[in-house]
Design a protein around this motif. Structure first.
Motif, PDB file in Angstrom:
ATOM      1  N   VAL A 111      39.394  15.079 -21.786  1.00  0.00           N
ATOM      2  CA  VAL A 111      38.606  15.305 -20.583  1.00  0.00           C
ATOM      3  C   VAL A 111      37.878  16.632 -20.719  1.00  0.00           C
ATOM      4  CG1 VAL A 111      38.716  15.686 -18.085  1.00  0.00           C
ATOM      5  CG2 VAL A 111      40.164  13.944 -19.151  1.00  0.00           C
ATOM      6  N   VAL A 112      36.614  16.644 -20.309  1.00  0.00           N
ATOM      7  CA  VAL A 112      35.794  17.849 -20.290  1.00  0.00           C
ATOM      8  C   VAL A 112      35.299  18.039 -18.863  1.00  0.00           C
ATOM      9  CG1 VAL A 112      33.667  18.927 -21.154  1.00  0.00           C
ATOM     10  CG2 VAL A 112      35.058  17.495 -22.676  1.00  0.00           C
ATOM     11  N   VAL A 113      35.362  19.281 -18.352  1.00  0.00           N
ATOM     12  CA  VAL A 113      34.870  19.581 -17.013  1.00  0.00           C
ATOM     13  C   VAL A 113      33.898  20.747 -17.109  1.00  0.00           C
ATOM     14  CG1 VAL A 113      35.470  20.246 -14.646  1.00  0.00           C
ATOM     15  CG2 VAL A 113      37.045  18.809 -15.980  1.00  0.00           C
ATOM     16  N   VAL A 114      32.701  20.545 -16.561  1.00  0.00           N
ATOM     17  CA  VAL A 114      31.673  21.576 -16.523  1.00  0.00           C
ATOM     18  C   VAL A 114      31.344  21.851 -15.057  1.00  0.00           C
ATOM     19  CG1 VAL A 114      29.327  22.209 -17.203  1.00  0.00           C
ATOM     20  CG2 VAL A 114      30.714  20.760 -18.713  1.00  0.00           C
ATOM     21  N   GLU A 115      31.311  23.114 -14.685  1.00  0.00           N
ATOM     22  CA  GLU A 115      30.997  23.507 -13.311  1.00  0.00           C
ATOM     23  C   GLU A 115      29.516  23.859 -13.201  1.00  0.00           C
ATOM     24  OE1 GLU A 115      33.293  26.314 -10.313  1.00  0.00           O
ATOM     25  OE2 GLU A 115      32.229  27.470 -11.846  1.00  0.00           O
ATOM     26  N   PHE A 116      28.900  23.439 -12.092  1.00  0.00           N
ATOM     27  CA  PHE A 116      27.510  23.754 -11.774  1.00  0.00           C
ATOM     28  C   PHE A 116      27.439  24.352 -10.376  1.00  0.00           C
ATOM     29  CE2 PHE A 116      27.108  20.530 -15.017  1.00  0.00           C
ATOM     30  CZ  PHE A 116      26.052  20.990 -15.786  1.00  0.00           C
ATOM     31  N   PRO A 117      26.382  25.095 -10.078  1.00  0.00           N
ATOM     32  CA  PRO A 117      26.256  25.694  -8.744  1.00  0.00           C
ATOM     33  C   PRO A 117      26.238  24.660  -7.626  1.00  0.00           C
ATOM     34  CG  PRO A 117      24.626  26.648 -10.239  1.00  0.00           C
ATOM     35  CD  PRO A 117      25.296  25.506 -10.967  1.00  0.00           C
ATOM     36  N   ASP A 118      25.665  23.467  -7.892  1.00  0.00           N
ATOM     37  CA  ASP A 118      25.601  22.414  -6.881  1.00  0.00           C
ATOM     38  C   ASP A 118      25.300  21.083  -7.565  1.00  0.00           C
ATOM     39  OD1 ASP A 118      22.747  22.362  -7.324  1.00  0.00           O
ATOM     40  OD2 ASP A 118      22.539  23.972  -5.854  1.00  0.00           O
ATOM     41  N   LEU A 119      25.344  20.011  -6.781  1.00  0.00           N
ATOM     42  CA  LEU A 119      25.134  18.677  -7.328  1.00  0.00           C
ATOM     43  C   LEU A 119      23.708  18.499  -7.841  1.00  0.00           C
ATOM     44  CD1 LEU A 119      26.589  16.034  -7.896  1.00  0.00           C
ATOM     45  CD2 LEU A 119      25.967  15.266  -5.594  1.00  0.00           C
ATOM     46  N   THR A 120      22.753  19.140  -7.205  1.00  0.00           N
ATOM     47  CA  THR A 120      21.367  19.064  -7.672  1.00  0.00           C
ATOM     48  C   THR A 120      21.249  19.628  -9.082  1.00  0.00           C
ATOM     49  OG1 THR A 120      20.484  19.168  -5.428  1.00  0.00           O
ATOM     50  CG2 THR A 120      18.999  19.817  -7.216  1.00  0.00           C
ATOM     51  N   ALA A 121      21.861  20.776  -9.326  1.00  0.00           N
ATOM     52  CA  ALA A 121      21.821  21.381 -10.662  1.00  0.00           C
ATOM     53  C   ALA A 121      22.502  20.487 -11.691  1.00  0.00           C
ATOM     54  CB  ALA A 121      22.463  22.763 -10.646  1.00  0.00           C
ATOM     55  N   ALA A 122      23.624  19.868 -11.321  1.00  0.00           N
ATOM     56  CA  ALA A 122      24.326  18.962 -12.243  1.00  0.00           C
ATOM     57  C   ALA A 122      23.443  17.764 -12.593  1.00  0.00           C
ATOM     58  CB  ALA A 122      25.641  18.500 -11.625  1.00  0.00           C
ATOM     59  N   ARG A 123      22.793  17.201 -11.595  1.00  0.00           N
ATOM     60  CA  ARG A 123      21.894  16.066 -11.846  1.00  0.00           C
ATOM     61  C   ARG A 123      20.705  16.492 -12.703  1.00  0.00           C
ATOM     62  NH1 ARG A 123      22.133  14.001  -5.690  1.00  0.00           N
ATOM     63  NH2 ARG A 123      23.851  12.535  -5.914  1.00  0.00           N
ATOM     64  N   GLN A 124      20.125  17.640 -12.385  1.00  0.00           N
ATOM     65  CA  GLN A 124      18.982  18.134 -13.158  1.00  0.00           C
ATOM     66  C   GLN A 124      19.371  18.361 -14.613  1.00  0.00           C
ATOM     67  OE1 GLN A 124      17.863  21.535 -10.784  1.00  0.00           O
ATOM     68  NE2 GLN A 124      16.324  20.358  -9.664  1.00  0.00           N
ATOM     69  N   TRP A 125      20.572  18.909 -14.842  1.00  0.00           N
ATOM     70  CA  TRP A 125      21.048  19.108 -16.213  1.00  0.00           C
ATOM     71  C   TRP A 125      21.143  17.775 -16.944  1.00  0.00           C
ATOM     72  CZ3 TRP A 125      25.979  17.193 -17.635  1.00  0.00           C
ATOM     73  CH2 TRP A 125      26.274  17.360 -18.996  1.00  0.00           C
ATOM     74  N   TYR A 126      21.863  16.820 -16.351  1.00  0.00           N
ATOM     75  CA  TYR A 126      22.081  15.546 -17.038  1.00  0.00           C
ATOM     76  C   TYR A 126      20.760  14.835 -17.317  1.00  0.00           C
ATOM     77  CZ  TYR A 126      24.019  11.221 -18.626  1.00  0.00           C
ATOM     78  OH  TYR A 126      24.325  10.135 -19.408  1.00  0.00           O
ATOM     79  N   ASP A 127      19.842  14.876 -16.383  1.00  0.00           N
ATOM     80  CA  ASP A 127      18.560  14.178 -16.519  1.00  0.00           C
ATOM     81  C   ASP A 127      17.507  14.978 -17.281  1.00  0.00           C
ATOM     82  OD1 ASP A 127      19.645  12.082 -15.042  1.00  0.00           O
ATOM     83  OD2 ASP A 127      18.832  12.811 -13.137  1.00  0.00           O
ATOM     84  N   SER A 128      17.801  16.220 -17.619  1.00  0.00           N
ATOM     85  CA  SER A 128      16.804  17.086 -18.260  1.00  0.00           C
ATOM     86  C   SER A 128      16.388  16.549 -19.630  1.00  0.00           C
ATOM     87  CB  SER A 128      17.345  18.505 -18.416  1.00  0.00           C
ATOM     88  OG  SER A 128      18.356  18.555 -19.415  1.00  0.00           O
ATOM     89  N   PRO A 129      15.148  16.809 -20.027  1.00  0.00           N
ATOM     90  CA  PRO A 129      14.712  16.398 -21.368  1.00  0.00           C
ATOM     91  C   PRO A 129      15.574  17.035 -22.464  1.00  0.00           C
ATOM     92  CG  PRO A 129      12.838  17.142 -20.053  1.00  0.00           C
ATOM     93  CD  PRO A 129      14.077  17.427 -19.258  1.00  0.00           C
ATOM     94  N   GLU A 130      16.029  18.260 -22.234  1.00  0.00           N
ATOM     95  CA  GLU A 130      16.842  18.966 -23.225  1.00  0.00           C
ATOM     96  C   GLU A 130      18.179  18.262 -23.450  1.00  0.00           C
ATOM     97  OE1 GLU A 130      13.968  21.618 -21.277  1.00  0.00           O
ATOM     98  OE2 GLU A 130      15.598  20.418 -20.445  1.00  0.00           O
ATOM     99  N   TYR A 131      18.841  17.845 -22.357  1.00  0.00           N
ATOM    100  CA  TYR A 131      20.124  17.165 -22.516  1.00  0.00           C
ATOM    101  C   TYR A 131      19.927  15.739 -23.007  1.00  0.00           C
ATOM    102  CZ  TYR A 131      24.834  15.573 -22.083  1.00  0.00           C
ATOM    103  OH  TYR A 131      26.063  15.054 -22.395  1.00  0.00           O
ATOM    104  N   GLN A 132      18.940  15.051 -22.470  1.00  0.00           N
ATOM    105  CA  GLN A 132      18.699  13.681 -22.901  1.00  0.00           C
ATOM    106  C   GLN A 132      18.346  13.606 -24.384  1.00  0.00           C
ATOM    107  OE1 GLN A 132      19.270  10.710 -21.178  1.00  0.00           O
ATOM    108  NE2 GLN A 132      20.371  12.225 -19.951  1.00  0.00           N
ATOM    109  N   ALA A 133      17.796  14.688 -24.930  1.00  0.00           N
ATOM    110  CA  ALA A 133      17.469  14.720 -26.359  1.00  0.00           C
ATOM    111  C   ALA A 133      18.715  14.736 -27.241  1.00  0.00           C
ATOM    112  CB  ALA A 133      16.602  15.941 -26.668  1.00  0.00           C
ATOM    113  N   ILE A 134      19.860  15.174 -26.684  1.00  0.00           N
ATOM    114  CA  ILE A 134      21.078  15.260 -27.500  1.00  0.00           C
ATOM    115  C   ILE A 134      22.195  14.314 -27.069  1.00  0.00           C
ATOM    116  CG2 ILE A 134      20.580  17.651 -28.134  1.00  0.00           C
ATOM    117  CD1 ILE A 134      22.920  18.467 -26.233  1.00  0.00           C
ATOM    118  N   VAL A 135      22.110  13.722 -25.896  1.00  0.00           N
ATOM    119  CA  VAL A 135      23.224  12.906 -25.402  1.00  0.00           C
ATOM    120  C   VAL A 135      23.557  11.762 -26.364  1.00  0.00           C
ATOM    121  CG1 VAL A 135      21.861  11.367 -23.916  1.00  0.00           C
ATOM    122  CG2 VAL A 135      24.249  11.859 -23.346  1.00  0.00           C
ATOM    123  N   GLY A 136      22.570  11.220 -27.034  1.00  0.00           N
ATOM    124  CA  GLY A 136      22.812  10.142 -27.999  1.00  0.00           C
ATOM    125  C   GLY A 136      23.668  10.574 -29.178  1.00  0.00           C
ATOM    126  N   LEU A 137      23.634  11.868 -29.494  1.00  0.00           N
ATOM    127  CA  LEU A 137      24.491  12.384 -30.564  1.00  0.00           C
ATOM    128  C   LEU A 137      25.965  12.232 -30.193  1.00  0.00           C
ATOM    129  CD1 LEU A 137      22.509  15.654 -31.344  1.00  0.00           C
ATOM    130  CD2 LEU A 137      22.588  13.574 -32.755  1.00  0.00           C
TER     131      LEU A 137
END
Length: 111
Positions: A54-80
């Motif tokens: 299990v991995v847990v990452v903390e974000f300032p709020d749910l908007t920031a967590a969603r923005q991170w997951y949906d960001s082009p930067e994260y989407q570029a590596i999630v497939g790895l």
């Protein structure tokens, strides 16, 4: 309100793709205020099957967590990561201060 990205990784096959993901993921978190709370430490299973970690990452709020997951930067590596491990990923908001489990019942049972 604080939010968390909670990942349960299963069937992990550590290889070059996963190593590359680990080299790059920190930079994607920093842009959205994310920081690891649980990552790579010992974990003790008390109930149910568990075939990974299990991995847990903390974000300032749910908007920031969603923005991170949906960001082009994260989407570029999630497939790895997904090419080397099955994963359940959840974005969840922290409970309000003083929250009690019984509040989920609502109505007169709550109080």
């Amino acid at each position: 309100m604080t939010a968390y990205a909670i990942a349960h990784l299963h069937s992990i096959d550590f290889g070059p793709e996963l190593a590359e993901y680990l080299r790059r993921v920190d930079a994607t978190l920093e842009m959205y205020g994310g920081r690891f709370l649980v990552h790579g430490g010992r974990q003790a299973v008390r109930e149910g099957p568990h075939d990974g970690l299990v991995v847990v990452v903390e974000f300032p709020d749910l908007t920031a967590a969603r923005q991170w997951y949906d960001s082009p930067e994260y989407q570029a590596i999630v497939g790895l990561r997904t090419s080397r491990a099955r994963c359940t990923m959840i974005l969840a908001e922290k409970c309000s201060p003083g929250h009690r489990a019984i509040e989920l019942l609502g109505g007169s049972d709550a109080g």
